[in-house]
Scaffold this motif. Structure first.
Motif, mmCIF file in Angstrom:
data_model
loop_
_atom_site.group_PDB
_atom_site.id
_atom_site.type_symbol
_atom_site.label_atom_id
_atom_site.label_comp_id
_atom_site.label_asym_id
_atom_site.label_seq_id
_atom_site.Cartn_x
_atom_site.Cartn_y
_atom_site.Cartn_z
ATOM 1 N N ALA A 7 -0.312 -4.687 3.642
ATOM 2 C CA ALA A 7 0.889 -4.223 4.325
ATOM 3 C C ALA A 7 1.590 -3.146 3.489
ATOM 4 O O ALA A 7 1.364 -3.027 2.277
ATOM 5 C CB ALA A 7 1.834 -5.382 4.567
ATOM 6 N N LEU A 8 2.432 -2.408 4.175
ATOM 7 C CA LEU A 8 3.136 -1.304 3.504
ATOM 8 C C LEU A 8 3.882 -1.872 2.285
ATOM 9 O O LEU A 8 3.758 -1.378 1.183
ATOM 10 C CB LEU A 8 4.111 -0.661 4.488
ATOM 11 N N ILE A 9 4.704 -2.909 2.531
ATOM 12 C CA ILE A 9 5.297 -3.683 1.412
ATOM 13 C C ILE A 9 4.894 -5.121 1.689
ATOM 14 O O ILE A 9 5.416 -5.765 2.599
ATOM 15 C CB ILE A 9 6.832 -3.567 1.382
ATOM 16 N N ALA A 25 5.842 -9.406 4.335
ATOM 17 C CA ALA A 25 5.253 -8.971 5.630
ATOM 18 C C ALA A 25 4.224 -10.003 6.042
ATOM 19 O O ALA A 25 3.693 -10.713 5.185
ATOM 20 C CB ALA A 25 4.577 -7.602 5.464
ATOM 21 N N ASP A 72 -18.711 2.843 5.140
ATOM 22 C CA ASP A 72 -18.368 2.872 6.571
ATOM 23 C C ASP A 72 -19.591 3.067 7.454
ATOM 24 O O ASP A 72 -19.714 2.465 8.519
ATOM 25 C CB ASP A 72 -17.356 3.989 6.844
ATOM 26 N N LEU A 73 -20.504 3.930 7.028
ATOM 27 C CA LEU A 73 -21.684 4.219 7.855
ATOM 28 C C LEU A 73 -22.566 2.976 7.977
ATOM 29 O O LEU A 73 -23.001 2.620 9.076
ATOM 30 C CB LEU A 73 -22.470 5.377 7.239
ATOM 31 N N PRO A 132 -3.370 0.426 -2.784
ATOM 32 C CA PRO A 132 -3.688 1.431 -1.749
ATOM 33 C C PRO A 132 -4.935 1.067 -0.915
ATOM 34 O O PRO A 132 -6.013 1.574 -1.158
ATOM 35 C CB PRO A 132 -3.899 2.698 -2.570
ATOM 36 N N ASP A 133 -4.732 0.131 -0.017
ATOM 37 C CA ASP A 133 -5.814 -0.171 0.943
ATOM 38 C C ASP A 133 -5.137 -0.458 2.270
ATOM 39 O O ASP A 133 -4.118 -1.138 2.329
ATOM 40 C CB ASP A 133 -6.626 -1.392 0.490
ATOM 41 N N LEU A 134 -5.750 0.045 3.293
ATOM 42 C CA LEU A 134 -5.152 -0.053 4.628
ATOM 43 C C LEU A 134 -4.983 -1.501 5.081
ATOM 44 O O LEU A 134 -4.187 -1.806 5.968
ATOM 45 C CB LEU A 134 -6.040 0.709 5.625
ATOM 46 N N ARG A 135 -5.766 -2.390 4.447
ATOM 47 C CA ARG A 135 -5.694 -3.795 4.859
ATOM 48 C C ARG A 135 -4.477 -4.513 4.271
ATOM 49 O O ARG A 135 -4.193 -5.650 4.616
ATOM 50 C CB ARG A 135 -6.973 -4.523 4.441
ATOM 51 N N PRO A 154 3.516 4.255 -0.840
ATOM 52 C CA PRO A 154 3.688 5.022 -2.074
ATOM 53 C C PRO A 154 4.965 4.620 -2.827
ATOM 54 O O PRO A 154 5.075 4.831 -4.035
ATOM 55 C CB PRO A 154 3.725 6.458 -1.600
ATOM 56 N N ARG A 196 -21.629 -0.075 7.683
ATOM 57 C CA ARG A 196 -20.931 -1.048 8.518
ATOM 58 C C ARG A 196 -21.071 -0.685 10.000
ATOM 59 O O ARG A 196 -21.359 -1.527 10.853
ATOM 60 C CB ARG A 196 -19.452 -1.079 8.117
ATOM 61 N N PRO A 216 -13.672 -1.813 1.025
ATOM 62 C CA PRO A 216 -14.022 -1.619 2.444
ATOM 63 C C PRO A 216 -15.514 -1.381 2.648
ATOM 64 O O PRO A 216 -16.035 -1.579 3.741
ATOM 65 C CB PRO A 216 -13.196 -0.409 2.870
ATOM 66 N N ARG A 252 0.819 -1.211 0.000
ATOM 67 C CA ARG A 252 0.000 0.000 0.000
ATOM 68 C C ARG A 252 0.853 1.262 0.000
ATOM 69 O O ARG A 252 0.387 2.352 -0.303
ATOM 70 C CB ARG A 252 -0.937 0.004 1.206
#
Lengths: 294, 558
Positions: B46-48, B65, B118-119, B41-44, B34, B121, B115, B32
């Protein structure tokens, strides 16, 4: 002065509401009419008890005992009828008036029933009925106090917003956070993700009543993520995520408090109603027992 | 290695959109962050999350990871991938296509698990309101209601009706669980006297929705006397009285008698005519409203005739006494002269408490008087005494006593002057007559002494002498001068006798030594008194008077 401000029961009744009664608490209904009734009932009962000189120690079996017992039993049945009455709007009298009478005459029952007993208590169905009645009244009194005090605190807490509004705000924050946290390291991103995934709103009865959120992931994330720990190029992002988390926590706290207030306004009824039915059974047993073994 | 990247986004309607990009690096990094060549690009993610590098026969995929990396549905951390393989990294699906010319790899990238809203969920996972918790009102209400109906109502009623295990013998308690349910109906402690059958409600409560019948009481309390005689019963309204009018139960260990004075004064004030024609005086209460004491005294010893006299009348009441007994003479502070010398007497010298210590044993000559008032008849024979109580027996004794002396001799001083009888010789007629004359002369002398109107019997008794015989008026000593009341001397033992009975000043046995109401009132107050002994009617008076028709008979006579 719009109809929207009036109580729904009154509006449904389709009656014109006299000015001055709008926003009036049920406690002050019609210039405390039922408070006065309750006080008169108590005074009359106390006077009769003081003047009464039975051949035995005062008890439920003297003529005054039977009289007070009849009044008390009739009051209990009438008070329980309120549970039926409040489900059917727009009939006999205004609901607010019924509630006012329910509260004050219910409190007057303490005096009527206690003097009915003549302060004779024991380990039996009769005292059980009395104890249940006192428990019902105590739970009702709690409800009354909560109804009188909590709504104002509730409004102050939410600043006019609804829980739905607050949840929409949290959802919006979550959307922002998904983007803002992308650059954080995996540990920190995990904390943010956990905060968003946790079921943080409401929960068990105890959770709602206490207003606590043990192991709140948002609070945990806020504590564990520090901008200073982040590598320089991530610092600005971390700072922004922290800001979002802080805001999220604030909204969660407001919602928790709101739920707590709401739970407080509801919980007593979970005692009041079942105990009322227990009282109805105990009262029936009490009356039958007394006349069965006359 | 050079890769062709195709980012696919699907809209709700229409064909999927494809945005292409290119990556060129010796090793392609997927994550995710840059800095990755292949951005996910999703928070779920890992960075790499993983890296792709060329390898013999394809590409090497290595997870970098911890996290979910799958190849063709199989979780892996290191795998050889070729065209056509499907790689899953978190919510992303990466499909390896056949690369175009000049490319080492072609990767189609699609976010297959977005995702979401959000509301929605948040709403879905929230639990708001107590009504959505395990708390309820309906079920607990029903449970409590039914529980109390069963234990508080059904079981006790069933137990009365004889459901469930029963035992015929009332004395044997029913099984524990029915007893607990039965006891839940009890309104208070049963009196101590009735506790031994308290487990059996039906012993008294014989019919449902009916008060306890008098017959239930009379089953044990047989022949209990009533209160009044004859027509007075009906006049007083007592023919309608039941046990429950004055007796109660379930009101504590000692409380089976209603002791309220009003239960007595409702008749005894006499105002409503219920006492019309009665000799009873009006009583409105105690101590105020209680008439002066009236004592029973002997008016005439023949019969005897008794009479009730006001104790506080203008003249003190006199009891016709047939025994002379001045209390003052016996209670002299210096003592009285007796055969044992000077003896100081007190009340207990003659009045011994009875076994229950409520009253006193009757005084008797043999035990209380005789040791001092000896019945000697001959100063020359001081050890001999005549029997007490029967003048004929006294005569017989005297004759026998002197005849024996005459025959046996031996008592030299008394027998002086008697003809001496010769041993072995028959008594002549002259000697017999002489002896008889001597005996008669001695008996006459003794009778004169014993029956003397100033000494002997008459010193205590009213005795009338006719020649050689004497008649003694019968002694009548009443058990009580206050027969309408109960007085427990034992309860008053801390007081001295003289505080109530002025015996030391009494010169005659016709004095009535009963204290007046004022003496009682000094300590006793009304039933609600706080600074005196609280006393109600029943403290001194009983309702059931011996000699009246039994209560149950009164009820039956209606």
């Amino acid at each position: 002065m719009s109809a929207a401000t009036a109580k729904p029961g009154a509006a449904a009744a389709g009656k014109r509401i006299p000015p001055g009664e709008i926003h009036q608490s049920f406690l002050a209904y019609r210039g405390f009419r039922f408070l006065k009734w309750g006080i008169w009932l108590c005074l009359a009962t106390i006077l009769a008890y003081a003047l009464h000189r039975p051949l035995t120690a005062p008890n439920g079996g003297t003529w005054l005992g039977y009289t007070l017992g009849t009044i008390g039993a009739a009051l209990i049945l009438w008070l329980m009828w309120f549970g039926m009455r409040k489900r059917s709007y727009g009939r006999i009298g205004r609901l607010q008036g019924w509630l006012s009478a329910h509260v004050y005459l219910g409190l007057a029952l303490i005096v009527v029933a206690t003097l009915h007993t003549g302060f004779e208590f024991g380990l039996n169905i009769h005292t059980l009925a009395y104890a249940l009645m006192m428990a019902v009244i105590a739970s009702g009194a709690f409800g009354m106090i909560v109804y009188a005090a909590v709504p104002e605190q509730m409004t102050r807490n939410r600043h006019g917003a609804t829980v739905s509004d607050l949840m929409a705000k949290i959802a919006a924050l979550d959307g922002d956070m998904r983007q803002a946290a992308l650059g954080l390291d995996d540990r920190q991103a995990g904390l943010v993700l956990a905060a968003m995934n946790q079921v943080a709103i409401g929960g068990s009865a105890w959770r709602q009543l206490s207003g606590t959120r043990p192991n709140c992931a948002t609070r945990l994330a806020l504590r564990r993520i520090t901008a200073a720990d982040a590598v320089p190029e991530q610092r600005a992002q971390a700072q922004r995520v922290l800001g979002l988390l802080g805001e999220r926590l604030e909204y969660l706290d407001v919602i928790s408090r709101d739920l707590r207030y709401k739970a407080l306004m509801d919980i007593w009824l979970y005692l009041h109603v079942p105990l009322s039915f227990a009282l109805l059974a105990a009262l029936t047993a009490h009356v039958v027992a007394v006349f069965f073994y006359f | 290695m050079r890769a062709e990247l195709g980012y696919i986004t699907r809209r709700e309607r229409g064909a999927p959109a494809r945005r292409t990009a290119e990556a060129d690096a010796p090793v392609l990094h997927l994550g995710r962050g840059p800095g990755n060549e292949v951005g996910l690009p999703d928070l779920r993610v890992a960075l790499i999350a993983a890296e792709l590098s060329p390898d013999a026969g394809g590409m090497r995929l290595r997870a970098t990871a911890p996290g979910d990396v799958r190849v063709n549905g199989k979780s892996t951390t290191n795998a050889l991938v070729v065209s056509g393989d499907e790689i899953r990294i978190g919510p992303y699906k990466l499909t390896l296509d056949t690369p175009g010319a000049g490319y080492d790899a072609a990767i189609a990238i699609e976010l297959v698990d977005p995702p979401g809203d959000d509301l929605a969920r948040l709403r879905k996972t929230s639990r708001i309101g107590l009504e959505r918790t395990r708390l309820g009102k309906r079920l607990p209400s029903w449970m409590l209601f039914l529980l109390l109906v069963v234990f508080g109502l059904a079981i006790p009623v069933g137990s009365f009706l004889g459901w469930g295990p029963q035992r015929a013998d009332h004395a044997v308690p029913k099984p524990g669980w029915t007893r607990v349910a039965d006891l839940s109906w009890t309104v208070g402690e049963i009196s101590d006297a009735h506790k031994h059958f308290a487990a059996d409600c039906g012993a008294c409560h014989q019919r449902a929705f009916a008060s306890v019948p008098d017959s239930a009481c009379a089953a044990c309390h047989t022949g209990l006397p009533g209160h009044a005689i004859g027509d007075a019963v009906r006049k007083a309204g007592l023919d309608n009285a039941g046990c429950g009018d004055c007796h109660t139960e379930h009101r504590g260990a000692q409380a089976s008698i209603l002791r309220d004075d009003r239960l007595c004064t409702d008749c005894h004030t006499g105002g409503d005519g219920r006492m019309a024609g009665s000799h009873l005086r009006a009583v409105t209460g105690f101590p105020d409203g209680h008439p002066p004491f009236r004592v029973t005294v002997v008016k005439d010893t023949t019969g005897p005739v008794l009479e009730r006299v006001d104790l506080s009348g203008p003249t003190p009441p006199k009891n016709l006494a047939t025994l002379k007994f001045p209390h003052d003479a016996h209670l002299k502070t210096g003592g009285v002269l007796s055969p044992k010398g000077l003896v100081k007497l007190d009340c207990a010298s003659c009045h011994a408490p009875d076994a229950g210590r409520q009253g006193f044993m009757p005084t008797r000559f043999e035990t209380d008087c005789g040791w001092c008032h000896t019945l000697k008849f001959d100063p020359k024979a001081p050890e001999r005494t005549v029997p007490h109580g029967d003048p004929e027996a006294v005569h017989a004794y005297l004759r026998d006593a002197y005849a024996r002396i005459a025959l046996e001799g031996g008592d030299a001083e008394i027998a002086a002057g008697l003809p001496r009888l010769r041993v072995g010789q028959p008594v002549t007629e002259a000697e017999r007559l002489e002896l008889r004359a001597w005996v008669q002369q001695r008996v006459d002398a003794a009778v004169d002494l014993v029956f003397d109107p100033r000494r002997g019997c008459a010193s205590c008794h009213i005795a009338t002498r006719k020649g050689a015989t004497v008649s003694i008026e019968p002694v009548i000593v009443l058990d009580s001068h206050l027969p309408k009341t109960r007085f427990d001397h034992g309860q008053h033992f801390t007081m001295g006798c003289g505080e109530c009975h002025k015996a030391e000043q009494s010169t005659s046995s016709s004095d009535v030594l009963i204290p007046d109401l004022g003496t009682c009132v000094a300590c006793h107050g009304a039933a609600n008194a706080t600074l005196k002994v609280p006393s109600d009617c029943t403290s001194c008076h009983g309702f059931h008077i011996h000699g009246t028709a039994p209560m149950t008979k009164i009820r039956q006579e209606r």
